[in-house]
Design a protein around this motif. Structure first.
Motif, mmCIF file in Angstrom:
data_model
loop_
_atom_site.group_PDB
_atom_site.id
_atom_site.type_symbol
_atom_site.label_atom_id
_atom_site.label_comp_id
_atom_site.label_asym_id
_atom_site.label_seq_id
_atom_site.Cartn_x
_atom_site.Cartn_y
_atom_site.Cartn_z
ATOM 1 N N PRO A 1 0.840 -1.202 0.000
ATOM 2 C CA PRO A 1 0.000 0.000 0.000
ATOM 3 C C PRO A 1 0.876 1.254 0.000
ATOM 4 C CG PRO A 1 0.078 -0.956 2.208
ATOM 5 C CD PRO A 1 0.832 -1.904 1.291
ATOM 6 N N VAL A 2 0.636 2.143 -0.952
ATOM 7 C CA VAL A 2 1.361 3.413 -1.039
ATOM 8 C C VAL A 2 0.362 4.479 -1.461
ATOM 9 C CG1 VAL A 2 3.142 4.736 -2.278
ATOM 10 C CG2 VAL A 2 3.573 2.334 -1.703
ATOM 11 N N VAL A 3 0.406 5.630 -0.802
ATOM 12 C CA VAL A 3 -0.364 6.784 -1.263
ATOM 13 C C VAL A 3 0.611 7.739 -1.951
ATOM 14 C CG1 VAL A 3 -1.769 8.764 -0.607
ATOM 15 C CG2 VAL A 3 -2.131 6.552 0.520
ATOM 16 N N ALA A 4 0.546 7.787 -3.271
ATOM 17 C CA ALA A 4 1.388 8.698 -4.044
ATOM 18 C C ALA A 4 0.637 10.012 -4.205
ATOM 19 C CB ALA A 4 1.709 8.092 -5.407
ATOM 20 N N VAL A 5 1.249 11.089 -3.739
ATOM 21 C CA VAL A 5 0.644 12.409 -3.858
ATOM 22 C C VAL A 5 1.470 13.201 -4.866
ATOM 23 C CG1 VAL A 5 -0.002 14.529 -2.663
ATOM 24 C CG2 VAL A 5 -0.146 12.320 -1.464
#
Lengths: 519, 519
Positions: free
Chosen positions: A92-96
């Motif tokens: 899981p990664v949140v790329a902003v």
């Protein structure tokens, strides 16, 4: 509040408390929000590939997303290779990704590019926030999407004006989709294991993903003991728990003909969190898959299913009362003599600390590591899931931030180290307890092998293009340039002394293991 | 012959004789073909962003494409940021991306990703070769496509089995599309210049692209002298010829309010190879374009037109008998005292060699360079066209390969240097005559400014995320680690001595210009 603050506040409220950042002008309001939301830890990286690789390492260890903050399309592009690895790892990664202000996009300013196309190439979820009022809810959706089993890249594109406009509202966590367990698939696997046409050894269970945790490995070990099924793990696990006391399972070999040897006689392959094995590359005259022609593939649990639950349910049906077979504690003796990839592996096996996290991008120099460390105290092993080199040092960065009480060992090939070497600066800045070993053989050694295996052969010009000795890279100078204390070992005894010292001292260290050159 | 050899032979026959390479297994047959086609110079780069930036520098100087060889989607991803800059520069580049064998793609092996989507984001032409018999013709089409005016990225995707299969046939050059000249547009521009409603100073000619060559600048200078029109160049030229004897034209300023001051009073903007100016970023309350509201924009020649011809035709109509105004020779005195961005610029202006090629990624430290070098001997100035930092050292690499008889000066900010620092290793390996100056102010200084300009402000946490002093990066150690002799200057006199020595000696050098820290 401004949209940026709503995003950062929401991320924190949804459990995202680390942001690996390489920001630019479009991200200044996000950066400023770190002062008003102090629960978010901003970690500066000098290249986006370090930020994304660190987010991958963090997510593999915590099974929660970190954020990676990047600057428009080119920033995302620099982060893509390690997002590719994270995608293959199911992390899981949140790329902003910051973008130009909505009203500025039509001017096609110099940094304008197709962010959405780049994001789609690695992400399971992409959203572009169009109003500050939506920023919080979009961030909450991004976190939930990243946690969709087993985990994926969720990319949130934030136009600059959305971040600086008032009206943002933080949002609370969105319940993620739970990982399912299929009783039907468990029943099918049980039938395969009990099948009349299945003599001992004709069934192999291939473990992967969350099937590589200790409880899952123990369930698999019970099944193997009770039924005679063989166990293997995928070639490149995102995270494999192993060491003394944990059932030991061999990895499917990298080269397809060796993998075929491991799988010979398998008539039924049961997948538990893994995908069916394939050759990493195609080679003239060699098969694309190591599976025997008459092998049937069965699915016990896919990467997005609850693999430990499926294995434990199956174990209770197939192996009630059977105990798992733990790996015995055993370490190699400390070698002396020349420092080679083999003796270096023995030193590492002799000294690996309990609860170590190993980021393994040793490539050809790493072939002796699996056996040399098998009986070391329990530890986690993280590998190059997607084949995009330049993962090892960033991954170690994120693992160390995620687990500040655990020692991290980055085992790194010299060629691969040069893609994202500036991770060392972040090791120093954050005083991370990462010991980096550079296996320096002054060559893209794998490609020397692949020249032969692909039938390309090549002459002196081709060989020269794989050679890293002209000039030699001084990794001790490279590390100290970025604030990491470093030393160089040319014998096994030196390497043992330096590794022991580095592991004993907190903070980052680098050891250049000067191996015989591969030409 | 094999497909790979047909590609390499065709590239050479079409004038592509340099290949900046970071290959992997899928590219082994391409690499092996370098032994059978010795006219192709393979240049090893340790990161794909170095290879693509070098191809950009090579193409800007020769106006012919180099090849950049990359490994599947992740390799291309690593090269995208500098391909973005090359796209904005209008540079011809042939990007060659190896892929899995055609029959292996369906297995979704670990390195599989959407190469075509990534390629499309920067390329004007993308083709995937499906048979070795087509490989030569496809390569010839790629070269022709890359030369479509003014120049663009042409990406050729080569599956591994296409490269290793016999049946390849080399192809000859395909005639590129010529750059057109529009007499109607010349006539319209002439009318604007002669227009009744055009008092002196109300017309500005904005030069860009191939309108920045010496003949074009001389024609523009004649027009300006004869008509009173003002001249400006685009903010970030791909390549600007300048120095003593060449008409001097100021660049449109980076910050939109300064650009608006330069363009105040302009009622007619004539574009000659440039696009209409826009703000690099949007800022709250500031306009997206610096043009006055009542300004009309006219096209004399677009970036793909024959801009020098258009300017010279217009000059012959509007300025017959008028001579261009050359820049007078003038150099700053060598300063003493502290080393600052301003005194460093004076040193560079005092010492810049004739025919130097300057790769300028000095960012905030570079604001004094334009005036300090204006009267130096004739030279070329290459700038960051697309805003994707990490361009400077790779660009210098390619310029030096393209022009081995010319000195190359890379002026590089410390933050930007860290994206693609391994270019220094290629400088050493190829013994390129590149002198690199690192302007080390231990900060992402531009972002300190942008925090204010965007209204984000931020507190100590935000400021800390822009700070490169924890730890300081020792650029002399970084350079010597990769084989480049290096020194550090803390006074203007030291800097002058070190720069003079570096420019006098052949081969690569690096000087860390230790500026006052920007916090």
């Amino acid at each position: 509040m401004k949209g940026a603050e709503a995003v950062v506040r929401t991320l924190v409220d949804c459990g995202v408390t680390a942001c690996f950042a390489n920001p630019g002008t479009s991200e200044m309001h996000f950066v400023a929000a770190l002062d008003t939301v102090p629960e978010m830890r901003g970690v500066l990286c000098l290249f986006e590939g370090v930020a994304t690789g660190a987010a991958d390492g963090y997510g593999r260890m915590t099974r929660r997303p970190a954020a990676a903050l990047m600057h428009l399309g080119p920033g995302l592009a620099n982060g893509l290779a390690n997002l590719h690895n994270a995608r293959r790892a199911g992390t899981p990664v949140v790329a902003v990704v910051g973008d130009h202000a909505t009203y500025h996009k039509r001017y096609d300013a110099p940094l304008e590019s197709d962010i959405d196309a780049l994001a789609a190439s690695v992400s399971g979820w992409v959203r572009r926030t169009s109003r500050s009022a939506d920023a919080g809810a979009d961030a909450a959706d991004a976190v939930a999407a990243s946690l969709s089993p087993p985990g994926q890249i969720a990319t949130l594109v934030l136009p600059a004006d959305v971040t600086w406009t008032e009206g943002g509202e933080p949002a609370g966590p969105v319940a993620p989709r739970p990982a399912p367990l299929s009783q039907a698939m468990v029943g099918h696997a049980l039938n395969v294991l009990r099948g009349a046409g299945s003599p001992a050894g004709s069934v192999t269970i291939l473990l992967g993903g969350t099937g590589l945790t200790r409880p899952a490995l123990e369930a698999a070990s019970r099944i193997a003991s009770a039924t005679g099924a063989r166990l293997l793990t995928e070639t490149f696990p995102a995270r494999l728990e192993r060491g003394a006391g944990v059932p030991s399972v061999a990895r499917v070999a990298y080269f397809v003909e060796q993998a075929a040897d491991q799988l010979a006689g398998t008539r039924h392959l049961i997948l538990a969190g893994a995908r069916a094995p394939v050759s990493f590359f195609a080679y003239p005259g060699k098969p694309s898959t190591p599976l025997p022609d008459d092998c049937q593939v069965h699915l016990l649990a896919g990467p997005g299913d609850d693999v430990p639950d499926a294995l434990s349910t199956l174990a209770d049906l197939a192996a009630l009362g059977t105990a798992p077979v733990p790996q015995q504690a055993a370490r190699p003796a400390l070698p002396d003599g020349d420092l080679t990839a083999e003796s270096a592996a023995a030193v590492i096996g002799a000294l690996l600390p309990e609860r170590a996290i190993v980021s393994d991008e040793a490539n050809t120099s790493g072939v002796w590591l699996e056996s040399a460390t098998a009986g070391a105290p329990p530890h986690d092993w993280l590998t190059l899931t997607g084949g995009a080199i330049g993962q090892g040092l960033p991954l170690a960065t994120g693992a160390a931030i995620a687990c500040p009480d655990r020692p991290v060992l980055a085992l790194e090939a010299d060629g691969s180290a040069m893609y994202t070497a500036s991770a060392l600066w972040t090791h120093a800045r954050e005083q991370l307890d990462v010991t980096t070993v550079i296996f320096s053989n002054r060559s893209y050694a794998i490609l020397g092998i692949e020249l032969m295996r692909t039938g390309a052969a090549g002459g002196p010009t081709a060989r020269d293009l794989l050679d890293l000795s002209r000039p030699d890279i001084d990794f001790t100078a490279l590390a100290t340039a970025m604030g990491v204390p470093a030393s160089r070992a040319v014998t096994a005894v030196e390497f043992a002394a330096q590794l022991g010292r580095a592991l004993a001292e907190p903070g980052p260290h680098l050891i250049e293991a000067a191996l015989p050159p591969r030409r």
